[in-house]
Design a protein around this motif. Structure first.
Motif, PDB file in Angstrom:
ATOM      1  N   SER A 117       8.609  -5.408 -10.625  1.00 52.31           N
ATOM      2  CA  SER A 117       8.528  -4.129 -11.346  1.00 52.31           C
ATOM      3  C   SER A 117       9.283  -4.185 -12.662  1.00 52.31           C
ATOM      4  O   SER A 117       8.887  -3.556 -13.645  1.00 52.31           O
ATOM      5  CB  SER A 117       9.092  -2.998 -10.483  1.00 52.31           C
ATOM      6  OG  SER A 117       8.293  -2.816  -9.352  1.00 52.31           O
ATOM      7  N   ASP A 156       1.205  -1.971 -10.841  1.00 51.10           N
ATOM      8  CA  ASP A 156       2.363  -2.276  -9.993  1.00 51.10           C
ATOM      9  C   ASP A 156       2.100  -1.868  -8.550  1.00 51.10           C
ATOM     10  O   ASP A 156       2.239  -0.701  -8.198  1.00 51.10           O
ATOM     11  CB  ASP A 156       3.605  -1.549 -10.530  1.00 51.10           C
ATOM     12  CG  ASP A 156       4.890  -2.059  -9.882  1.00 51.10           C
ATOM     13  OD1 ASP A 156       4.797  -2.903  -8.963  1.00 51.10           O
ATOM     14  OD2 ASP A 156       5.976  -1.620 -10.301  1.00 51.10           O
ATOM     15  N   GLU A 157       1.721  -2.840  -7.735  1.00 50.35           N
ATOM     16  CA  GLU A 157       1.397  -2.584  -6.327  1.00 50.35           C
ATOM     17  C   GLU A 157       0.558  -1.324  -6.148  1.00 50.35           C
ATOM     18  O   GLU A 157       0.917  -0.415  -5.389  1.00 50.35           O
ATOM     19  CB  GLU A 157       2.687  -2.470  -5.502  1.00 50.35           C
ATOM     20  CG  GLU A 157       3.538  -3.731  -5.619  1.00 50.35           C
ATOM     21  CD  GLU A 157       4.669  -3.772  -4.595  1.00 50.35           C
ATOM     22  OE1 GLU A 157       4.538  -3.130  -3.545  1.00 50.35           O
ATOM     23  OE2 GLU A 157       5.659  -4.457  -4.867  1.00 50.35           O
TER      24      GLU A 157
END
Ligand SMILES: Nc1ncnc2c1ncn2[C@@H]1O[C@H](COP(=O)(O)OP(=O)(O)O)[C@@H](O)[C@H]1O
Ligand SMILES: [Mg+2]
Lengths: 277, 266
Positions: free
Chosen positions: B55, B167-168
Protein backbone atom coordinates in the motif's frame (compact mmCIF):
# COMPACT_ATOMS: atom_id res chain seq x y z
CA UNK A 1 -15.88 -12.51 2.03
CA UNK A 2 -17.13 -11.00 5.23
CA UNK A 3 -18.91 -8.10 3.60
CA UNK A 4 -21.28 -10.13 1.46
CA UNK A 5 -21.98 -12.44 4.35
CA UNK A 6 -23.04 -9.44 6.34
CA UNK A 7 -25.17 -8.16 3.50
CA UNK A 8 -26.74 -11.56 3.10
CA UNK A 9 -27.49 -11.72 6.78
CA UNK A 10 -28.97 -8.23 6.77
CA UNK A 11 -31.18 -9.10 3.82
CA UNK A 12 -32.30 -12.29 5.48
CA UNK A 13 -33.11 -10.33 8.58
CA UNK A 14 -35.06 -7.77 6.60
CA UNK A 15 -37.08 -10.52 4.93
CA UNK A 16 -37.70 -12.17 8.24
CA UNK A 17 -38.88 -8.88 9.67
CA UNK A 18 -41.21 -8.43 6.73
CA UNK A 19 -42.55 -11.93 7.12
CA UNK A 20 -43.31 -11.33 10.76
CA UNK A 21 -45.14 -8.11 10.16
CA UNK A 22 -47.23 -9.60 7.36
CA UNK A 23 -48.23 -12.51 9.58
CA UNK A 24 -50.12 -10.23 11.93
CA UNK A 25 -50.95 -7.87 9.12
CA UNK A 26 -54.27 -6.98 10.73
CA UNK A 27 -52.75 -5.28 13.78
CA UNK A 28 -48.97 -5.01 13.50
CA UNK A 29 -48.16 -2.09 11.19
CA UNK A 30 -51.28 -0.12 12.16
CA UNK A 31 -50.47 -0.35 15.85
CA UNK A 32 -46.84 0.51 15.17
CA UNK A 33 -47.60 3.58 13.11
CA UNK A 34 -50.04 5.10 15.56
CA UNK A 35 -48.61 3.80 18.84
CA UNK A 36 -47.39 7.21 20.00
CA UNK A 37 -50.71 8.83 19.17
CA UNK A 38 -52.69 6.08 20.90
CA UNK A 39 -50.57 6.33 24.03
CA UNK A 40 -51.01 10.12 24.10
CA UNK A 41 -54.77 9.84 23.71
CA UNK A 42 -54.95 7.21 26.47
CA UNK A 43 -52.91 9.35 28.89
CA UNK A 44 -54.88 12.51 28.12
CA UNK A 45 -58.14 10.58 28.46
CA UNK A 46 -57.08 9.29 31.87
CA UNK A 47 -56.17 12.82 32.90
CA UNK A 48 -59.51 14.12 31.64
CA UNK A 49 -61.45 11.50 33.60
CA UNK A 50 -59.36 11.39 36.77
CA UNK A 51 -59.34 15.13 37.55
CA UNK A 52 -63.10 15.57 38.21
CA UNK A 53 -63.25 12.12 39.81
CA UNK A 54 -60.52 13.04 42.35
CA UNK A 55 -62.23 16.34 43.12
CA UNK A 56 -59.17 18.51 42.31
CA UNK A 57 -60.18 22.08 41.53
CA UNK A 58 -59.21 23.57 38.19
CA UNK A 59 -56.97 26.03 40.05
CA UNK A 60 -54.80 23.09 40.93
CA UNK A 61 -55.08 20.95 37.81
CA UNK A 62 -57.28 21.84 34.86
CA UNK A 63 -58.43 19.10 32.49
CA UNK A 64 -56.87 18.72 29.02
CA UNK A 65 -60.13 19.77 27.37
CA UNK A 66 -60.30 22.92 29.48
CA UNK A 67 -56.72 23.74 28.50
CA UNK A 68 -57.46 23.08 24.83
CA UNK A 69 -60.55 25.26 24.95
CA UNK A 70 -58.55 28.02 26.62
CA UNK A 71 -55.84 27.82 23.95
CA UNK A 72 -58.45 28.27 21.25
CA UNK A 73 -60.11 31.18 23.05
CA UNK A 74 -56.83 32.94 23.86
CA UNK A 75 -55.20 32.27 20.51
CA UNK A 76 -54.57 35.96 19.70
CA UNK A 77 -53.02 36.58 23.13
CA UNK A 78 -50.87 33.43 23.00
CA UNK A 79 -49.81 34.19 19.44
CA UNK A 80 -48.76 37.75 20.23
CA UNK A 81 -46.47 36.50 23.01
CA UNK A 82 -45.30 33.44 21.10
CA UNK A 83 -44.22 35.72 18.31
CA UNK A 84 -41.83 37.54 20.65
CA UNK A 85 -40.38 34.36 22.08
CA UNK A 86 -40.04 32.85 18.60
CA UNK A 87 -38.07 35.87 17.45
CA UNK A 88 -35.71 35.60 20.44
CA UNK A 89 -35.20 31.88 19.91
CA UNK A 90 -34.56 32.15 16.19
CA UNK A 91 -32.21 35.11 16.62
CA UNK A 92 -30.28 33.36 19.42
CA UNK A 93 -30.08 30.10 17.48
CA UNK A 94 -29.00 31.91 14.30
CA UNK A 95 -26.22 33.59 16.24
CA UNK A 96 -25.27 30.19 17.63
CA UNK A 97 -24.93 28.87 14.07
CA UNK A 98 -23.09 31.94 12.80
CA UNK A 99 -20.54 31.81 15.62
CA UNK A 100 -20.53 28.04 16.22
CA UNK A 101 -19.80 26.83 12.69
CA UNK A 102 -16.78 29.11 12.03
CA UNK A 103 -15.46 28.30 15.49
CA UNK A 104 -15.81 24.58 14.75
CA UNK A 105 -13.98 25.01 11.44
CA UNK A 106 -11.15 26.88 13.16
CA UNK A 107 -10.90 24.12 15.78
CA UNK A 108 -10.90 21.45 13.07
CA UNK A 109 -8.27 23.06 10.86
CA UNK A 110 -5.92 24.46 13.49
CA UNK A 111 -4.29 22.24 16.07
CA UNK A 112 -2.99 25.29 17.96
CA UNK A 113 -6.42 26.93 18.02
CA UNK A 114 -8.00 23.67 19.22
CA UNK A 115 -5.48 23.45 22.07
CA UNK A 116 -6.09 27.07 23.03
CA UNK A 117 -9.86 27.20 22.81
CA UNK A 118 -11.07 23.77 23.93
CA UNK A 119 -10.28 24.15 27.64
CA UNK A 120 -11.96 27.55 27.65
CA UNK A 121 -15.03 26.17 25.89
CA UNK A 122 -15.34 23.28 28.30
CA UNK A 123 -14.87 25.58 31.29
CA UNK A 124 -17.56 27.89 29.93
CA UNK A 125 -19.86 24.94 29.39
CA UNK A 126 -19.67 24.05 33.09
CA UNK A 127 -21.15 27.45 33.98
CA UNK A 128 -24.91 27.01 34.20
CA UNK A 129 -26.08 29.49 31.56
CA UNK A 130 -29.37 29.95 33.35
CA UNK A 131 -27.44 31.48 36.26
CA UNK A 132 -26.24 34.21 33.90
CA UNK A 133 -29.78 35.42 33.19
CA UNK A 134 -29.96 38.01 36.02
CA UNK A 135 -26.53 39.35 35.02
CA UNK A 136 -27.52 39.63 31.39
CA UNK A 137 -30.60 41.61 32.38
CA UNK A 138 -28.38 43.86 34.45
CA UNK A 139 -26.09 44.50 31.48
CA UNK A 140 -28.52 44.44 28.59
CA UNK A 141 -31.79 45.73 30.01
CA UNK A 142 -35.34 44.41 29.85
CA UNK A 143 -35.74 44.11 26.08
CA UNK A 144 -35.01 41.17 23.76
CA UNK A 145 -31.21 41.53 23.99
CA UNK A 146 -30.62 39.44 27.17
CA UNK A 147 -33.01 36.73 25.95
CA UNK A 148 -31.31 36.42 22.60
CA UNK A 149 -27.92 36.38 24.31
CA UNK A 150 -29.02 33.62 26.65
CA UNK A 151 -30.53 31.60 23.79
CA UNK A 152 -27.27 32.07 21.89
CA UNK A 153 -25.01 31.11 24.81
CA UNK A 154 -27.00 27.98 25.56
CA UNK A 155 -27.29 26.81 21.95
CA UNK A 156 -23.88 27.41 20.47
CA UNK A 157 -21.94 24.77 22.41
CA UNK A 158 -23.77 21.73 20.98
CA UNK A 159 -23.40 23.24 17.51
CA UNK A 160 -19.62 23.60 17.91
CA UNK A 161 -19.12 20.15 19.40
CA UNK A 162 -21.30 18.26 16.94
CA UNK A 163 -19.70 20.02 13.97
CA UNK A 164 -16.16 19.30 15.18
CA UNK A 165 -17.02 15.66 15.87
CA UNK A 166 -18.71 15.35 12.48
CA UNK A 167 -15.66 16.72 10.68
CA UNK A 168 -13.19 14.66 12.68
CA UNK A 169 -14.96 11.34 12.26
CA UNK A 170 -14.48 11.28 8.48
CA UNK A 171 -12.82 8.15 7.04
CA UNK A 172 -9.31 9.30 6.09
CA UNK A 173 -9.42 7.10 3.01
CA UNK A 174 -12.17 9.30 1.57
CA UNK A 175 -9.82 12.26 1.77
CA UNK A 176 -7.12 10.22 0.01
CA UNK A 177 -9.65 9.24 -2.64
CA UNK A 178 -10.54 12.80 -3.63
CA UNK A 179 -6.94 13.94 -3.28
CA UNK A 180 -5.94 11.20 -5.74
CA UNK A 181 -8.38 12.85 -8.18
CA UNK A 182 -6.51 16.11 -7.71
CA UNK A 183 -8.93 17.82 -5.32
CA UNK A 184 -7.88 20.99 -3.51
CA UNK A 185 -8.63 21.32 0.20
CA UNK A 186 -11.50 23.62 -0.76
CA UNK A 187 -13.00 20.90 -2.98
CA UNK A 188 -12.30 18.22 -0.38
CA UNK A 189 -14.28 20.25 2.12
CA UNK A 190 -17.33 20.80 -0.05
CA UNK A 191 -17.40 17.43 -1.80
CA UNK A 192 -16.60 15.19 1.17
CA UNK A 193 -15.99 16.74 4.58
CA UNK A 194 -19.12 18.86 4.78
CA UNK A 195 -21.63 16.37 3.33
CA UNK A 196 -20.23 13.63 5.58
CA UNK A 197 -20.52 15.88 8.64
CA UNK A 198 -24.07 17.10 7.90
CA UNK A 199 -25.93 14.42 9.91
CA UNK A 200 -23.84 15.35 12.97
CA UNK A 201 -24.28 19.06 12.35
CA UNK A 202 -28.05 18.74 12.05
CA UNK A 203 -28.12 16.60 15.20
CA UNK A 204 -26.39 19.50 16.96
CA UNK A 205 -28.90 21.97 15.48
CA UNK A 206 -31.83 19.97 16.85
CA UNK A 207 -30.38 19.89 20.36
CA UNK A 208 -29.43 23.55 20.08
CA UNK A 209 -32.83 24.81 18.99
CA UNK A 210 -34.57 23.04 21.88
CA UNK A 211 -32.06 24.59 24.28
CA UNK A 212 -32.54 28.01 22.68
CA UNK A 213 -36.25 27.85 23.58
CA UNK A 214 -35.28 27.18 27.21
CA UNK A 215 -32.79 30.07 27.13
CA UNK A 216 -35.31 32.56 25.79
CA UNK A 217 -38.08 31.56 28.23
CA UNK A 218 -35.73 31.65 31.23
CA UNK A 219 -34.63 35.11 30.11
CA UNK A 220 -38.27 36.15 30.11
CA UNK A 221 -38.82 34.74 33.59
CA UNK A 222 -36.13 37.02 34.96
CA UNK A 223 -37.36 40.26 33.45
CA UNK A 224 -39.64 40.90 30.52
CA UNK A 225 -42.67 42.78 29.34
CA UNK A 226 -43.64 40.37 26.61
CA UNK A 227 -43.12 36.76 25.60
CA UNK A 228 -44.45 33.38 26.69
CA UNK A 229 -42.29 33.28 29.83
CA UNK A 230 -43.70 36.65 30.85
CA UNK A 231 -47.28 35.50 30.10
CA UNK A 232 -46.75 32.43 32.24
CA UNK A 233 -45.60 34.54 35.21
CA UNK A 234 -48.66 36.72 34.77
CA UNK A 235 -50.95 33.69 34.77
CA UNK A 236 -49.16 32.50 37.88
CA UNK A 237 -49.73 35.71 39.77
CA UNK A 238 -53.43 35.63 38.80
CA UNK A 239 -53.76 31.97 39.90
CA UNK A 240 -54.93 31.28 36.34
CA UNK A 241 -53.63 27.73 36.17
CA UNK A 242 -55.44 26.99 32.93
CA UNK A 243 -53.73 29.85 31.13
CA UNK A 244 -50.47 28.74 32.73
CA UNK A 245 -50.88 25.30 31.17
CA UNK A 246 -51.95 26.82 27.88
CA UNK A 247 -48.66 28.74 27.84
CA UNK A 248 -46.65 25.62 28.61
CA UNK A 249 -48.32 23.86 25.71
CA UNK A 250 -47.54 26.80 23.43
CA UNK A 251 -43.87 26.80 24.49
CA UNK A 252 -43.59 23.08 23.74
CA UNK A 253 -45.38 23.63 20.45
CA UNK A 254 -42.79 26.24 19.56
CA UNK A 255 -39.95 23.84 20.31
CA UNK A 256 -41.55 20.99 18.37
CA UNK A 257 -42.24 23.23 15.38
CA UNK A 258 -38.62 24.45 15.22
CA UNK A 259 -37.36 20.89 15.60
CA UNK A 260 -39.43 19.72 12.66
CA UNK A 261 -38.42 22.69 10.52
CA UNK A 262 -34.78 21.66 11.01
CA UNK A 263 -35.68 18.03 10.42
CA UNK A 264 -37.36 18.97 7.14
CA UNK A 265 -34.38 21.01 6.00
CA UNK A 266 -32.12 18.09 6.89
CA UNK A 267 -34.22 15.67 4.87
CA UNK A 268 -33.93 18.02 1.88
CA UNK A 269 -30.18 18.54 1.98
CA UNK A 270 -28.97 15.11 3.10
CA UNK A 271 -29.40 11.53 2.05
CA UNK A 272 -29.77 9.11 4.93
CA UNK A 273 -27.29 6.29 4.74
CA UNK A 274 -29.82 3.56 5.47
CA UNK A 275 -32.83 5.08 3.78
CA UNK A 276 -32.93 2.82 0.74
CA UNK A 277 -35.74 4.26 -1.41
CA UNK B 1 -17.41 0.09 -28.62
CA UNK B 2 -16.00 3.53 -28.03
CA UNK B 3 -12.54 3.48 -29.50
CA UNK B 4 -10.81 5.24 -26.63
CA UNK B 5 -7.45 3.87 -27.59
CA UNK B 6 -5.60 5.49 -24.74
CA UNK B 7 -1.96 4.67 -24.41
CA UNK B 8 -0.89 3.31 -21.09
CA UNK B 9 1.50 5.44 -19.11
CA UNK B 10 5.12 4.48 -18.49
CA UNK B 11 6.34 4.25 -14.92
CA UNK B 12 9.93 4.69 -13.88
CA UNK B 13 10.81 4.21 -10.23
CA UNK B 14 14.37 4.58 -9.09
CA UNK B 15 15.99 4.01 -5.71
CA UNK B 16 12.66 4.65 -4.05
CA UNK B 17 12.58 4.42 -0.25
CA UNK B 18 9.98 5.26 2.30
CA UNK B 19 10.64 5.65 5.98
CA UNK B 20 7.70 6.27 8.28
CA UNK B 21 8.80 8.40 11.20
CA UNK B 22 7.16 7.29 14.41
CA UNK B 23 7.12 9.14 17.69
CA UNK B 24 9.30 6.61 19.52
CA UNK B 25 12.28 6.82 17.18
CA UNK B 26 11.79 3.26 15.87
CA UNK B 27 11.25 4.40 12.30
CA UNK B 28 9.69 1.95 9.88
CA UNK B 29 11.55 1.32 6.64
CA UNK B 30 8.52 0.39 4.51
CA UNK B 31 10.25 0.47 1.12
CA UNK B 32 13.95 -0.03 0.59
CA UNK B 33 15.54 1.37 -2.60
CA UNK B 34 13.06 0.00 -5.09
CA UNK B 35 14.02 0.15 -8.77
CA UNK B 36 11.23 -0.59 -11.20
CA UNK B 37 10.36 0.20 -14.79
CA UNK B 38 6.86 -0.56 -16.04
CA UNK B 39 6.17 -0.80 -19.77
CA UNK B 40 3.26 1.29 -21.03
CA UNK B 41 0.14 -0.83 -21.35
CA UNK B 42 1.32 -3.72 -19.21
CA UNK B 43 -0.52 -5.37 -16.38
CA UNK B 44 1.72 -5.69 -13.35
CA UNK B 45 0.67 -7.44 -10.17
CA UNK B 46 2.41 -7.01 -6.83
CA UNK B 47 2.06 -9.82 -4.30
CA UNK B 48 3.38 -9.95 -0.81
CA UNK B 49 2.31 -10.65 2.73
CA UNK B 50 0.52 -8.11 4.84
CA UNK B 51 2.76 -5.25 5.95
CA UNK B 52 5.41 -5.63 3.25
CA UNK B 53 4.84 -2.14 1.87
CA UNK B 54 2.40 -2.75 -1.00
CA UNK B 55 0.00 0.00 0.00
CA UNK B 56 2.92 2.30 0.65
CA UNK B 57 4.17 1.75 -2.89
CA UNK B 58 0.72 2.52 -4.26
CA UNK B 59 0.34 5.59 -2.10
CA UNK B 60 3.66 6.96 -3.33
CA UNK B 61 2.73 6.26 -6.96
CA UNK B 62 -0.61 7.97 -6.44
CA UNK B 63 1.21 11.02 -5.12
CA UNK B 64 -0.60 10.81 -1.79
CA UNK B 65 2.51 10.25 0.34
CA UNK B 66 5.90 11.85 -0.27
CA UNK B 67 8.87 9.57 -0.90
CA UNK B 68 11.75 9.64 1.58
CA UNK B 69 14.40 9.20 -1.07
CA UNK B 70 14.46 8.29 -4.74
CA UNK B 71 12.07 9.26 -7.48
CA UNK B 72 8.97 8.25 -9.41
CA UNK B 73 8.23 9.38 -12.95
CA UNK B 74 4.97 8.81 -14.81
CA UNK B 75 5.45 9.37 -18.54
CA UNK B 76 8.54 11.32 -17.61
CA UNK B 77 6.83 13.67 -15.11
CA UNK B 78 8.22 13.52 -11.61
CA UNK B 79 5.49 12.62 -9.11
CA UNK B 80 5.22 14.86 -6.09
CA UNK B 81 1.45 15.25 -6.06
CA UNK B 82 -1.36 13.18 -7.64
CA UNK B 83 -0.69 12.82 -11.34
CA UNK B 84 -3.66 13.56 -13.62
CA UNK B 85 -3.03 10.34 -15.55
CA UNK B 86 -3.52 8.07 -12.53
CA UNK B 87 -6.73 6.58 -11.22
CA UNK B 88 -6.96 4.67 -7.96
CA UNK B 89 -9.20 1.84 -6.75
CA UNK B 90 -8.89 1.19 -3.04
CA UNK B 91 -9.66 -1.94 -1.06
CA UNK B 92 -12.96 -0.57 0.19
CA UNK B 93 -15.20 1.00 -2.43
CA UNK B 94 -15.26 4.45 -0.75
CA UNK B 95 -18.49 5.42 -2.45
CA UNK B 96 -20.14 8.56 -1.10
CA UNK B 97 -23.44 7.33 0.31
CA UNK B 98 -25.21 10.65 -0.28
CA UNK B 99 -24.54 10.53 -4.02
CA UNK B 100 -26.27 8.36 -6.59
CA UNK B 101 -24.19 5.77 -8.42
CA UNK B 102 -23.92 8.03 -11.47
CA UNK B 103 -22.89 11.05 -9.39
CA UNK B 104 -20.29 8.91 -7.64
CA UNK B 105 -18.79 7.93 -10.99
CA UNK B 106 -18.79 11.57 -12.12
CA UNK B 107 -17.03 12.80 -8.96
CA UNK B 108 -13.54 12.96 -10.54
CA UNK B 109 -14.99 14.86 -13.51
CA UNK B 110 -16.47 17.43 -11.12
CA UNK B 111 -13.22 17.71 -9.24
CA UNK B 112 -11.28 18.25 -12.44
CA UNK B 113 -13.85 20.89 -13.41
CA UNK B 114 -14.66 19.16 -16.69
CA UNK B 115 -18.05 19.25 -18.36
CA UNK B 116 -20.11 16.79 -16.31
CA UNK B 117 -22.97 16.65 -18.84
CA UNK B 118 -20.53 15.58 -21.54
CA UNK B 119 -19.27 12.65 -19.45
CA UNK B 120 -22.69 11.38 -18.40
CA UNK B 121 -23.18 9.07 -21.40
CA UNK B 122 -19.67 7.73 -20.86
CA UNK B 123 -20.50 7.00 -17.21
CA UNK B 124 -23.60 5.10 -18.28
CA UNK B 125 -21.61 3.17 -20.86
CA UNK B 126 -19.05 2.17 -18.21
CA UNK B 127 -21.86 1.04 -15.90
CA UNK B 128 -23.28 -1.11 -18.66
CA UNK B 129 -19.87 -2.64 -19.30
CA UNK B 130 -19.64 -3.84 -15.70
CA UNK B 131 -23.15 -5.26 -15.85
CA UNK B 132 -24.89 -2.46 -13.96
CA UNK B 133 -26.97 -0.95 -16.75
CA UNK B 134 -29.75 1.18 -15.33
CA UNK B 135 -28.28 1.38 -11.83
CA UNK B 136 -27.20 5.00 -12.27
CA UNK B 137 -29.93 6.47 -10.12
CA UNK B 138 -29.59 3.96 -7.28
CA UNK B 139 -27.71 4.82 -4.13
CA UNK B 140 -24.70 2.84 -2.84
CA UNK B 141 -26.73 1.47 0.10
CA UNK B 142 -28.94 -0.33 -2.42
CA UNK B 143 -26.03 -2.29 -3.94
CA UNK B 144 -24.16 -5.41 -2.88
CA UNK B 145 -20.45 -5.33 -2.04
CA UNK B 146 -19.46 -6.57 -5.50
CA UNK B 147 -21.67 -4.04 -7.27
CA UNK B 148 -20.24 -1.23 -5.18
CA UNK B 149 -16.67 -2.19 -6.07
CA UNK B 150 -17.67 -2.25 -9.75
CA UNK B 151 -18.95 1.30 -9.38
CA UNK B 152 -15.65 2.27 -7.74
CA UNK B 153 -13.83 0.83 -10.77
CA UNK B 154 -16.06 2.83 -13.12
CA UNK B 155 -15.25 5.93 -11.12
CA UNK B 156 -11.52 5.31 -11.61
CA UNK B 157 -11.97 4.53 -15.32
CA UNK B 158 -13.96 7.63 -16.25
CA UNK B 159 -10.80 9.66 -15.80
CA UNK B 160 -9.33 7.48 -18.57
CA UNK B 161 -6.28 6.79 -16.46
CA UNK B 162 -3.12 5.90 -18.32
CA UNK B 163 -2.07 4.31 -15.04
CA UNK B 164 -4.65 2.44 -12.97
CA UNK B 165 -3.58 1.68 -9.40
CA UNK B 166 -5.55 -0.99 -7.56
CA UNK B 167 -4.96 -1.83 -3.91
CA UNK B 168 -6.42 -5.25 -3.11
CA UNK B 169 -9.66 -4.24 -4.81
CA UNK B 170 -11.26 -7.69 -4.50
CA UNK B 171 -9.98 -8.49 -1.02
CA UNK B 172 -13.34 -7.91 0.63
CA UNK B 173 -15.41 -9.91 -1.87
CA UNK B 174 -16.63 -13.49 -1.68
CA UNK B 175 -15.05 -16.11 -3.93
CA UNK B 176 -17.75 -16.16 -6.62
CA UNK B 177 -17.98 -12.38 -6.94
CA UNK B 178 -14.21 -12.18 -6.96
CA UNK B 179 -13.99 -14.67 -9.85
CA UNK B 180 -16.46 -12.61 -11.87
CA UNK B 181 -14.60 -9.40 -11.06
CA UNK B 182 -11.27 -10.91 -12.12
CA UNK B 183 -12.73 -11.92 -15.48
CA UNK B 184 -14.35 -8.50 -15.94
CA UNK B 185 -11.12 -6.73 -15.05
CA UNK B 186 -9.28 -8.73 -17.68
CA UNK B 187 -11.77 -7.86 -20.42
CA UNK B 188 -11.76 -4.23 -19.40
CA UNK B 189 -8.00 -4.13 -19.57
CA UNK B 190 -7.88 -5.97 -22.91
CA UNK B 191 -10.16 -3.25 -24.24
CA UNK B 192 -8.31 -0.28 -22.77
CA UNK B 193 -4.74 -1.51 -22.67
CA UNK B 194 -3.74 1.00 -20.07
CA UNK B 195 -1.01 0.37 -17.53
CA UNK B 196 -2.29 -1.39 -14.42
CA UNK B 197 -0.56 -1.88 -11.11
CA UNK B 198 -2.61 -4.46 -9.27
CA UNK B 199 -1.81 -5.08 -5.62
CA UNK B 200 -2.98 -8.29 -4.00
CA UNK B 201 -2.05 -10.93 -1.49
CA UNK B 202 -3.58 -13.62 -3.69
CA UNK B 203 -0.91 -15.44 -5.66
CA UNK B 204 -3.47 -17.10 -7.94
CA UNK B 205 -5.21 -13.89 -9.01
CA UNK B 206 -1.85 -12.18 -9.55
CA UNK B 207 -0.65 -14.91 -11.91
CA UNK B 208 -4.01 -15.20 -13.62
CA UNK B 209 -4.27 -11.49 -14.43
CA UNK B 210 -0.78 -10.16 -14.89
CA UNK B 211 1.90 -9.95 -17.55
CA UNK B 212 4.39 -9.62 -14.78
CA UNK B 213 4.29 -10.41 -11.08
CA UNK B 214 6.49 -8.65 -8.55
CA UNK B 215 6.94 -10.58 -5.34
CA UNK B 216 7.67 -8.42 -2.34
CA UNK B 217 9.11 -9.42 1.00
CA UNK B 218 8.62 -7.57 4.24
CA UNK B 219 10.85 -5.42 6.41
CA UNK B 220 12.37 -3.79 4.56
CA UNK B 221 10.03 -3.85 1.57
CA UNK B 222 11.92 -5.12 -1.45
CA UNK B 223 11.14 -6.83 -4.72
CA UNK B 224 12.41 -10.39 -4.36
CA UNK B 225 11.25 -11.76 -7.66
CA UNK B 226 10.25 -10.17 -10.94
CA UNK B 227 8.39 -12.88 -12.83
CA UNK B 228 7.21 -12.60 -16.42
CA UNK B 229 3.92 -14.46 -16.93
CA UNK B 230 3.74 -15.96 -20.39
CA UNK B 231 0.20 -17.27 -20.71
CA UNK B 232 -2.01 -16.71 -23.76
CA UNK B 233 -4.82 -14.11 -23.61
CA UNK B 234 -7.70 -13.83 -23.19
CA UNK B 235 -7.22 -16.16 -20.24
CA UNK B 236 -10.14 -18.39 -19.44
CA UNK B 237 -10.97 -19.30 -15.89
CA UNK B 238 -10.90 -23.10 -16.03
CA UNK B 239 -8.46 -23.48 -18.89
CA UNK B 240 -5.84 -21.19 -17.42
CA UNK B 241 -6.21 -22.62 -13.95
CA UNK B 242 -5.50 -26.07 -15.40
CA UNK B 243 -2.50 -24.84 -17.38
CA UNK B 244 0.82 -26.46 -16.49
CA UNK B 245 2.70 -23.16 -16.86
CA UNK B 246 0.20 -21.40 -14.63
CA UNK B 247 0.94 -23.86 -11.84
CA UNK B 248 4.65 -23.48 -12.46
CA UNK B 249 4.40 -19.74 -11.85
CA UNK B 250 2.31 -20.19 -8.73
CA UNK B 251 4.80 -22.73 -7.38
CA UNK B 252 7.70 -20.42 -8.06
CA UNK B 253 6.09 -17.64 -6.03
CA UNK B 254 5.09 -19.95 -3.22
CA UNK B 255 8.68 -21.18 -3.05
CA UNK B 256 9.84 -17.65 -2.30
CA UNK B 257 7.31 -17.27 0.50
CA UNK B 258 8.25 -20.66 1.89
CA UNK B 259 11.94 -19.79 1.81
CA UNK B 260 11.17 -16.59 3.71
CA UNK B 261 9.07 -18.42 6.25
CA UNK B 262 5.94 -16.53 5.21
CA UNK B 263 4.33 -19.75 4.06
CA UNK B 264 5.08 -23.06 5.71
CA UNK B 265 5.64 -25.83 3.15
CA UNK B 266 3.17 -28.67 3.40
N1 LIG C 1 1.25 6.04 8.16
C1 LIG C 1 2.11 5.13 8.64
N2 LIG C 1 2.86 5.41 9.74
C2 LIG C 1 3.72 4.50 10.24
N3 LIG C 1 3.91 3.29 9.72
C3 LIG C 1 3.19 2.93 8.64
C4 LIG C 1 2.24 3.83 8.06
N4 LIG C 1 1.66 3.21 7.00
C5 LIG C 1 2.22 1.99 6.93
N5 LIG C 1 3.14 1.81 7.91
C6 LIG C 1 3.98 0.62 8.12
O1 LIG C 1 4.67 0.36 6.93
C7 LIG C 1 4.71 -1.03 6.65
C8 LIG C 1 4.09 -1.28 5.30
O2 LIG C 1 2.70 -1.01 5.35
P1 LIG C 1 1.74 -1.14 4.09
O3 LIG C 1 2.36 -0.43 2.95
O4 LIG C 1 0.39 -0.72 4.49
O5 LIG C 1 1.78 -2.72 3.84
P2 LIG C 1 0.81 -3.66 2.99
O6 LIG C 1 -0.10 -2.81 2.19
O7 LIG C 1 1.73 -4.49 2.16
O8 LIG C 1 0.07 -4.52 3.96
C9 LIG C 1 3.98 -1.70 7.80
O9 LIG C 1 4.93 -2.18 8.70
C10 LIG C 1 3.14 -0.61 8.39
O10 LIG C 1 2.97 -0.83 9.76
MG1 LIG D 1 -2.24 -2.75 2.20
Amino acid sequence: MASTDVIGAAQAQKKQGKGMSSKKKSRGPWLERYSALILAVVLLGAWQVLVPWSGLSEFVLPTPLAIAKRIVNELPLLASHAYVTLFEVVAGFAMGVLVGIPLALAIFYSRAFERAIYPILVALQTVPKVALAPLLVLYLGYGWAPKITLAFLISFFPIVISTVVGLQSLDKNLVNLVRSMGASEWQTFFKVRLPAALPNIFGGFKVAVSLAVIGAVIGEYVAAERGLGYLQLQANSLFDTTLNFATVVTISGLGVMLYFIIDTIEARVTYKRDAAK
Amino acid sequence: MSATTQMGAAVDISRLSKIYKTREDDDVLALDKIDLKIEPGSFVAVVGPSGCGKSTLLSLLAGLTPASTGSIAIDGDGVSKPHPKTGVVFQSDLLLYWRSVLDNILLPIEIKRLDVAKYRPRAEELLAQVGLEGFGNKFPSELSGGMRQRVAICRALIQEPGLLLMDEPFGALDALTREQMIMDLQSMWLRLRNTVLFITHGIDEAVFLADRVLVMSPRPGRVDLDLKIDLPRPRQWSKTHEDKDYHGYVRQIRAIFEAKGILVAH
